[in-house]
Design a protein around this motif. Structure first.
Motif, PDB file in Angstrom:
ATOM      1  N   ARG A   2       0.848  -1.192   0.000  1.00  0.00           N
ATOM      2  CA  ARG A   2       0.000   0.000   0.000  1.00  0.00           C
ATOM      3  C   ARG A   2       0.883   1.242   0.000  1.00  0.00           C
ATOM      4  NH1 ARG A   2      -3.286  -2.991   4.163  1.00  0.00           N
ATOM      5  NH2 ARG A   2      -2.042  -1.920   5.725  1.00  0.00           N
ATOM      6  N   VAL A   3       0.676   2.100  -0.968  1.00  0.00           N
ATOM      7  CA  VAL A   3       1.465   3.321  -1.067  1.00  0.00           C
ATOM      8  C   VAL A   3       0.854   4.383  -0.171  1.00  0.00           C
ATOM      9  CG1 VAL A   3       2.236   5.161  -2.598  1.00  0.00           C
ATOM     10  CG2 VAL A   3       2.209   2.803  -3.404  1.00  0.00           C
ATOM     11  N   ASP A   4       1.652   4.956   0.697  1.00  0.00           N
ATOM     12  CA  ASP A   4       1.193   5.996   1.612  1.00  0.00           C
ATOM     13  C   ASP A   4       1.573   7.361   1.055  1.00  0.00           C
ATOM     14  OD1 ASP A   4       0.503   3.894   3.313  1.00  0.00           O
ATOM     15  OD2 ASP A   4       2.501   3.907   4.228  1.00  0.00           O
ATOM     16  N   ASN A   5       0.634   8.276   1.100  1.00  0.00           N
ATOM     17  CA  ASN A   5       0.902   9.617   0.592  1.00  0.00           C
ATOM     18  C   ASN A   5       1.045  10.597   1.747  1.00  0.00           C
ATOM     19  OD1 ASN A   5      -1.993   9.107   0.864  1.00  0.00           O
ATOM     20  ND2 ASN A   5      -2.256  11.226   0.185  1.00  0.00           N
ATOM     21  N   THR A   6       2.115  11.347   1.724  1.00  0.00           N
ATOM     22  CA  THR A   6       2.390  12.327   2.774  1.00  0.00           C
ATOM     23  C   THR A   6       2.210  13.734   2.225  1.00  0.00           C
ATOM     24  OG1 THR A   6       3.982  10.868   3.867  1.00  0.00           O
ATOM     25  CG2 THR A   6       4.160  13.212   4.349  1.00  0.00           C
ATOM     26  N   ALA A   7       1.391  14.532   2.874  1.00  0.00           N
ATOM     27  CA  ALA A   7       1.183  15.914   2.458  1.00  0.00           C
ATOM     28  C   ALA A   7       2.323  16.791   2.965  1.00  0.00           C
ATOM     29  CB  ALA A   7      -0.146  16.428   2.992  1.00  0.00           C
ATOM     30  N   LEU A   8       2.573  17.879   2.264  1.00  0.00           N
ATOM     31  CA  LEU A   8       3.625  18.803   2.671  1.00  0.00           C
ATOM     32  C   LEU A   8       3.197  19.635   3.881  1.00  0.00           C
ATOM     33  CD1 LEU A   8       6.375  20.112   2.176  1.00  0.00           C
ATOM     34  CD2 LEU A   8       5.280  21.612   0.496  1.00  0.00           C
ATOM     35  N   ALA A   9       1.935  20.028   3.914  1.00  0.00           N
ATOM     36  CA  ALA A   9       1.427  20.847   5.025  1.00  0.00           C
ATOM     37  C   ALA A   9      -0.091  20.797   5.026  1.00  0.00           C
ATOM     38  CB  ALA A   9       1.905  22.297   4.906  1.00  0.00           C
ATOM     39  N   ALA A  10      -0.689  21.140   6.155  1.00  0.00           N
ATOM     40  CA  ALA A  10      -2.140  21.198   6.269  1.00  0.00           C
ATOM     41  C   ALA A  10      -2.517  22.206   7.343  1.00  0.00           C
ATOM     42  CB  ALA A  10      -2.729  19.834   6.601  1.00  0.00           C
ATOM     43  N   ALA A  11      -3.704  22.775   7.207  1.00  0.00           N
ATOM     44  CA  ALA A  11      -4.185  23.758   8.179  1.00  0.00           C
ATOM     45  C   ALA A  11      -5.679  23.589   8.372  1.00  0.00           C
ATOM     46  CB  ALA A  11      -3.874  25.187   7.711  1.00  0.00           C
ATOM     47  N   GLY A  12      -6.167  23.940   9.547  1.00  0.00           N
ATOM     48  CA  GLY A  12      -7.587  23.843   9.841  1.00  0.00           C
ATOM     49  C   GLY A  12      -7.878  24.460  11.196  1.00  0.00           C
ATOM     50  N   THR A  13      -9.063  24.174  11.711  1.00  0.00           N
ATOM     51  CA  THR A  13      -9.485  24.743  12.990  1.00  0.00           C
ATOM     52  C   THR A  13     -10.067  23.644  13.859  1.00  0.00           C
ATOM     53  OG1 THR A  13     -10.114  26.726  11.741  1.00  0.00           O
ATOM     54  CG2 THR A  13     -10.739  26.659  14.057  1.00  0.00           C
ATOM     55  N   LYS A  14      -9.889  23.736  15.163  1.00  0.00           N
ATOM     56  CA  LYS A  14     -10.420  22.740  16.076  1.00  0.00           C
ATOM     57  C   LYS A  14     -10.987  23.417  17.313  1.00  0.00           C
ATOM     58  CE  LYS A  14      -7.646  20.018  18.248  1.00  0.00           C
ATOM     59  NZ  LYS A  14      -8.242  20.192  19.593  1.00  0.00           N
ATOM     60  N   GLY A  15     -11.794  22.681  18.029  1.00  0.00           N
ATOM     61  CA  GLY A  15     -12.282  23.175  19.303  1.00  0.00           C
ATOM     62  C   GLY A  15     -11.184  23.095  20.347  1.00  0.00           C
ATOM     63  N   ALA A  16     -11.321  23.891  21.379  1.00  0.00           N
ATOM     64  CA  ALA A  16     -10.345  23.889  22.472  1.00  0.00           C
ATOM     65  C   ALA A  16     -11.088  23.805  23.794  1.00  0.00           C
ATOM     66  CB  ALA A  16      -9.468  25.130  22.416  1.00  0.00           C
ATOM     67  N   LYS A  17     -12.000  22.845  23.857  1.00  0.00           N
ATOM     68  CA  LYS A  17     -12.818  22.670  25.052  1.00  0.00           C
ATOM     69  C   LYS A  17     -11.940  22.409  26.267  1.00  0.00           C
ATOM     70  CE  LYS A  17     -16.958  20.165  26.569  1.00  0.00           C
ATOM     71  NZ  LYS A  17     -17.932  19.106  26.190  1.00  0.00           N
ATOM     72  N   GLY A  18     -12.201  23.113  27.321  1.00  0.00           N
ATOM     73  CA  GLY A  18     -11.420  22.944  28.535  1.00  0.00           C
ATOM     74  C   GLY A  18     -10.337  23.989  28.717  1.00  0.00           C
ATOM     75  N   ALA A  19     -10.006  24.691  27.630  1.00  0.00           N
ATOM     76  CA  ALA A  19      -8.998  25.749  27.737  1.00  0.00           C
ATOM     77  C   ALA A  19      -9.541  26.892  28.581  1.00  0.00           C
ATOM     78  CB  ALA A  19      -8.611  26.249  26.353  1.00  0.00           C
ATOM     79  N   LYS A  20      -8.673  27.476  29.378  1.00  0.00           N
ATOM     80  CA  LYS A  20      -9.076  28.591  30.235  1.00  0.00           C
ATOM     81  C   LYS A  20      -8.571  29.927  29.728  1.00  0.00           C
ATOM     82  CE  LYS A  20      -9.411  25.785  34.456  1.00  0.00           C
ATOM     83  NZ  LYS A  20      -9.354  24.502  33.716  1.00  0.00           N
ATOM     84  N   SER A  21      -7.800  29.903  28.633  1.00  0.00           N
ATOM     85  CA  SER A  21      -7.282  31.133  28.040  1.00  0.00           C
ATOM     86  C   SER A  21      -6.881  30.851  26.608  1.00  0.00           C
ATOM     87  CB  SER A  21      -6.058  31.637  28.821  1.00  0.00           C
ATOM     88  OG  SER A  21      -4.970  30.735  28.677  1.00  0.00           O
ATOM     89  N   THR A  22      -6.699  31.907  25.819  1.00  0.00           N
ATOM     90  CA  THR A  22      -6.263  31.713  24.436  1.00  0.00           C
ATOM     91  C   THR A  22      -4.860  31.119  24.406  1.00  0.00           C
ATOM     92  OG1 THR A  22      -5.404  33.988  24.300  1.00  0.00           O
ATOM     93  CG2 THR A  22      -7.694  33.606  23.614  1.00  0.00           C
ATOM     94  N   GLY A  23      -4.040  31.486  25.369  1.00  0.00           N
ATOM     95  CA  GLY A  23      -2.693  30.938  25.440  1.00  0.00           C
ATOM     96  C   GLY A  23      -2.704  29.450  25.679  1.00  0.00           C
ATOM     97  N   GLU A  24      -3.582  28.995  26.550  1.00  0.00           N
ATOM     98  CA  GLU A  24      -3.686  27.565  26.840  1.00  0.00           C
ATOM     99  C   GLU A  24      -4.220  26.810  25.636  1.00  0.00           C
ATOM    100  OE1 GLU A  24      -6.105  24.709  29.950  1.00  0.00           O
ATOM    101  OE2 GLU A  24      -5.417  26.682  30.652  1.00  0.00           O
ATOM    102  N   ALA A  25      -5.145  27.425  24.903  1.00  0.00           N
ATOM    103  CA  ALA A  25      -5.707  26.794  23.712  1.00  0.00           C
ATOM    104  C   ALA A  25      -4.627  26.532  22.672  1.00  0.00           C
ATOM    105  CB  ALA A  25      -6.801  27.671  23.116  1.00  0.00           C
ATOM    106  N   ALA A  26      -3.634  27.397  22.606  1.00  0.00           N
ATOM    107  CA  ALA A  26      -2.551  27.229  21.641  1.00  0.00           C
ATOM    108  C   ALA A  26      -1.426  26.367  22.180  1.00  0.00           C
ATOM    109  CB  ALA A  26      -2.004  28.609  21.246  1.00  0.00           C
ATOM    110  N   LEU A  27      -0.964  26.684  23.360  1.00  0.00           N
ATOM    111  CA  LEU A  27       0.257  26.071  23.891  1.00  0.00           C
ATOM    112  C   LEU A  27       0.091  24.621  24.303  1.00  0.00           C
ATOM    113  CD1 LEU A  27       3.178  26.917  24.530  1.00  0.00           C
ATOM    114  CD2 LEU A  27       2.426  27.456  26.842  1.00  0.00           C
ATOM    115  N   SER A  28      -1.069  24.249  24.815  1.00  0.00           N
ATOM    116  CA  SER A  28      -1.238  22.910  25.379  1.00  0.00           C
ATOM    117  C   SER A  28      -1.285  21.811  24.330  1.00  0.00           C
ATOM    118  CB  SER A  28      -2.518  22.860  26.227  1.00  0.00           C
ATOM    119  OG  SER A  28      -3.659  23.028  25.407  1.00  0.00           O
ATOM    120  N   GLN A  29      -1.450  22.180  23.054  1.00  0.00           N
ATOM    121  CA  GLN A  29      -1.623  21.150  22.029  1.00  0.00           C
ATOM    122  C   GLN A  29      -0.675  21.267  20.843  1.00  0.00           C
ATOM    123  OE1 GLN A  29      -5.735  20.441  20.877  1.00  0.00           O
ATOM    124  NE2 GLN A  29      -6.453  21.426  22.739  1.00  0.00           N
ATOM    125  N   VAL A  30       0.072  22.346  20.725  1.00  0.00           N
ATOM    126  CA  VAL A  30       0.830  22.586  19.492  1.00  0.00           C
ATOM    127  C   VAL A  30       1.849  21.494  19.200  1.00  0.00           C
ATOM    128  CG1 VAL A  30       2.553  24.061  20.638  1.00  0.00           C
ATOM    129  CG2 VAL A  30       2.093  24.329  18.180  1.00  0.00           C
TER     130      VAL A  30
END
Length: 287
Positions: A156-184
């Motif tokens: 099976r040939v696997d295809n790897t993308a160069l890059a991707a972007a999107g948006t997700k929920g950040a349920k449980g985050a208490k600040s915008t900083g936590e929404a970014a830093l805790s998952q990056v």
């Protein structure tokens, strides 16, 4: 190719598979001819939260993003125009957000979720379906078939993308900083270093950032250096997340990941230009 079948066990080598699923129908978009059903928490782009060391959600091979419907005008974007001339609009109705990408990106269906499997999970057991490192919704992908390989020699040939972007929920985050830093770093771990964590370097504090439309939030970066991954498509990676609030007051996060140290690497300057276009888009359909 679309498939309703679960994968046949662990992935070959130490590379993790990218998984994609049509959230509205729970139909799997197969990578090559494999995929994973995202059930339970896995079909929600809030999944993948938690501590930044990604200990619990271990390895994922980076088999590139599965094929999915692409459109320059996805549903929900009829009245939305790009803020950068010649670019394409990416709309996430569920989160009430939008951003623009250059013309050579593929805009996937707003109902699609993409993310990384956990390479330490046995997906032949239905109880494990839905366990992922991290996922995001309404994605756009750069060079879906940037690299093709069959490292595990399973035919099976696997295809790897160069890059991707999107948006997700950040349920449980208490600040915008936590929404970014805790998952990056989960994006770098999931796509480029699993099961290794020592090669990942991330920001220790999130930095304030305001988009051109006036959306205020916080950004955080993560990168890998000298990942021990082997294989034809193996590379180091980078990721950035922008945590902010949508019009409903819910924390959400814009995400982008990509390969580094390669000839076609997406420049940080382009990433920041894409980030600058992030904006609110009506009322989110889900909170």
């Amino acid at each position: 190719m679309w498939s309703g079948q679960p994968p046949g066990g662990g992935s070959g080598g130490n590379r993790a598979k990218v998984v994609a699923v049509a959230a509205a129908t729970a139909v799997v978009a197969a990578v090559g001819v494999t995929g994973v059903l995202l059930l339970g928490g896995g079909k929600d782009d809030n999944a993948g939260g938690g501590s930044g060391n990604a200990k619990a959600s271990a390895s994922v091979s980076k088999r590139a993003t599965a094929s999915a419907p692409a459109s320059d005008k996805p549903p929900g974007s009829k009245t939305e125009r790009p803020t950068v001339q010649g670019w394409k609009v990416v709309v996430n109705p569920k989160r009430g957000t939008a951003f623009d990408v250059p013309s050579d990106w593929q805009v996937k269906s707003p109902g699609l979720l993409i993310g990384f499997e956990d390479s330490e999970v046995d997906y032949s057991d239905p109880k494990n379906w839905g366990k992922t490192v991290i996922v995001m919704g309404a994605p756009a992908v750069l060079k879906d078939n940037w690299c093709l390989s069959d490292d595990d020699k399973d035919g099976r040939v696997d295809n790897t993308a160069l890059a991707a972007a999107g948006t997700k929920g950040a349920k449980g985050a208490k600040s915008t900083g936590e929404a970014a830093l805790s998952q990056v770093d989960r994006w770098v771990y999931g796509g480029y270093t699993q099961p290794d964590t020592k090669s990942i370097v991330r920001d220790r504090t999130a930095k304030p950032y305001t988009t051109k439309s006036g959306v205020k939030g916080s950004i955080a970066w993560a990168r890998s250096r000298n990942t021990p991954h082997k294989g034809e498509c193996a590379s180091d990676g980078k990721a950035i997340m922008f945590g902010f609030k949508n019009s409903a007051g819910d924390f959400v996060a814009w995400c982008l990941y990509g390969a580094t140290g390669v000839k076609d690497e997406l420049p940080d300057s382009t990433i920041m230009k894409i980030l600058s276009t992030v904006r609110l888009h009506g009322d989110p359909t889900e909170s």
